[in-house]
Write an enzyme that holds these catalytic residues in place. Structure first.
Site, mmCIF file in Angstrom:
data_model
loop_
_atom_site.group_PDB
_atom_site.id
_atom_site.type_symbol
_atom_site.label_atom_id
_atom_site.label_comp_id
_atom_site.label_asym_id
_atom_site.label_seq_id
_atom_site.Cartn_x
_atom_site.Cartn_y
_atom_site.Cartn_z
ATOM 1 N N ARG A 67 77.697 15.073 16.101
ATOM 2 C CA ARG A 67 77.826 16.275 16.929
ATOM 3 C C ARG A 67 78.172 15.928 18.381
ATOM 4 O O ARG A 67 78.929 16.624 19.045
ATOM 5 C CB ARG A 67 76.520 17.069 16.897
ATOM 6 C CG ARG A 67 76.615 18.417 17.608
ATOM 7 C CD ARG A 67 75.259 19.045 17.746
ATOM 8 N NE ARG A 67 74.652 19.367 16.474
ATOM 9 C CZ ARG A 67 74.721 20.571 15.897
ATOM 10 N NH1 ARG A 67 75.371 21.536 16.488
ATOM 11 N NH2 ARG A 67 74.131 20.795 14.762
ATOM 12 N N ASN A 111 78.071 34.179 25.779
ATOM 13 C CA ASN A 111 78.317 34.414 24.349
ATOM 14 C C ASN A 111 78.200 35.907 24.074
ATOM 15 O O ASN A 111 77.457 36.613 24.756
ATOM 16 C CB ASN A 111 77.264 33.662 23.523
ATOM 17 C CG ASN A 111 77.445 33.858 22.033
ATOM 18 O OD1 ASN A 111 78.563 33.765 21.512
ATOM 19 N ND2 ASN A 111 76.365 34.127 21.322
ATOM 20 N N HIS A 141 77.103 38.584 21.109
ATOM 21 C CA HIS A 141 76.352 38.619 19.852
ATOM 22 C C HIS A 141 76.316 40.053 19.340
ATOM 23 O O HIS A 141 76.016 40.973 20.100
ATOM 24 C CB HIS A 141 74.929 38.098 20.075
ATOM 25 C CG HIS A 141 74.133 38.050 18.816
ATOM 26 N ND1 HIS A 141 74.373 37.118 17.827
ATOM 27 C CD2 HIS A 141 73.131 38.835 18.355
ATOM 28 C CE1 HIS A 141 73.544 37.335 16.814
ATOM 29 N NE2 HIS A 141 72.777 38.368 17.113
ATOM 30 N N ASP A 144 71.314 32.135 20.414
ATOM 31 C CA ASP A 144 71.207 33.581 20.652
ATOM 32 C C ASP A 144 70.023 33.948 21.544
ATOM 33 O O ASP A 144 69.419 35.016 21.409
ATOM 34 C CB ASP A 144 71.148 34.365 19.328
ATOM 35 C CG ASP A 144 72.433 34.209 18.527
ATOM 36 O OD1 ASP A 144 73.487 33.995 19.150
ATOM 37 O OD2 ASP A 144 72.390 34.278 17.293
ATOM 38 N N GLU A 204 81.726 45.570 21.658
ATOM 39 C CA GLU A 204 81.907 44.174 22.058
ATOM 40 C C GLU A 204 83.143 44.025 22.929
ATOM 41 O O GLU A 204 83.123 43.358 23.964
ATOM 42 C CB GLU A 204 82.058 43.278 20.823
ATOM 43 C CG GLU A 204 80.814 43.179 19.966
ATOM 44 C CD GLU A 204 81.001 42.207 18.810
ATOM 45 O OE1 GLU A 204 81.646 41.164 18.983
ATOM 46 O OE2 GLU A 204 80.493 42.499 17.710
#
Ligand code: GRF
Length: 202
Positions: A68, A110, A112, A148, A177
């Site tokens: 990663r 972000n 969500h 989140d 959104e």
């Protein structure tokens, strides 16, 4: 006005990306979309970005296997190469480690599809319906190491109506959104966002 250089990270169709690109076309918008990165070579959003003449890059997580950190270093290299100042995750389906998140603290947001802190994770529309919720919605938040979570910048509720299905709900949340993500990026680019979430209320 100097515009902030923004990268959008996607994994799929990129409709939120497209909403950000549209918003950034306004002469007085304080950010420009300088790069779109996908972790999937087949993401439909890539072609959409290219059609808008926006530089794109693919950082394919599969190439890095379980490493990663190498994947995230490759992302970071792209962001630096394009002198990116702010990052928007828009349907980016990889979890990011603290290594990258800390580097972008206060500068990465972000979207969500739920009213956080309710319904973190996947399948939010199905879960909201199954829970019998009366309202659902969308949230833009600063990215923190826990998925989140992180300070909330903007959110808007969507009522759940009689006869609602996952599809009808998803469609109405998506409209929200597309409206709040450009608004949130504008606030971030104008420096009106506090990294700890304070002063992010209306
Ligand atoms: C959106 O619902 C977003 O909130 C979620 O993933 C979806 C991505 O859609 N994180 P798109 O690629 O922006 O169309």
């Amino acid at each position: 006005m100097t515009r902030k250089r923004v990268a959008i990270l996607i994994s799929g169709r990129g409709s939120n990306m497209a909403a950000l690109i549209e918003a950034a076309k306004a002469a007085d918008y304080p950010a420009e979309i300088a790069l779109v990165i996908s972790n999937r070579p087949d993401a439909a959003g890539l072609a959409r970005a290219q059609a808008e003449k926006i530089p794109t890059a693919v950082v394919d997580h599969k190439i890095y296997g379980k490493d990663r950190e190498a994947f995230e270093r490759a992302l970071q290299d792209e962001l630096e190469a394009h002198r990116i100042e702010l990052v928007c995750l828009a349907g980016f389906m990889r979890l990011l480690s603290p290594w990258l998140v800390e580097r972008w603290r206060g500068r990465m947001i972000n979207i969500h599809p739920a009213l956080l802190p309710a319904f973190k994770g996947l399948d939010t529309h199905r879960r909201a319906l199954a829970a019998g919720a009366n309202v659902h919605g969308a949230t833009v938040h600063l990215v923190a190491p826990d998925v989140d979570s992180g300070p909330i910048l903007l959110q808007e509720a969507v009522p759940i109506v009689a006869g609602e299905t996952e599809e009808t709900l998803a469609a109405r949340v998506l409209e929200v959104e597309h409206r709040i993500y450009p608004q949130a990026l504008k606030l971030l680019a104008l420096g009106r966002v506090a990294a700890d979430g304070s002063a992010n209320k209306k």
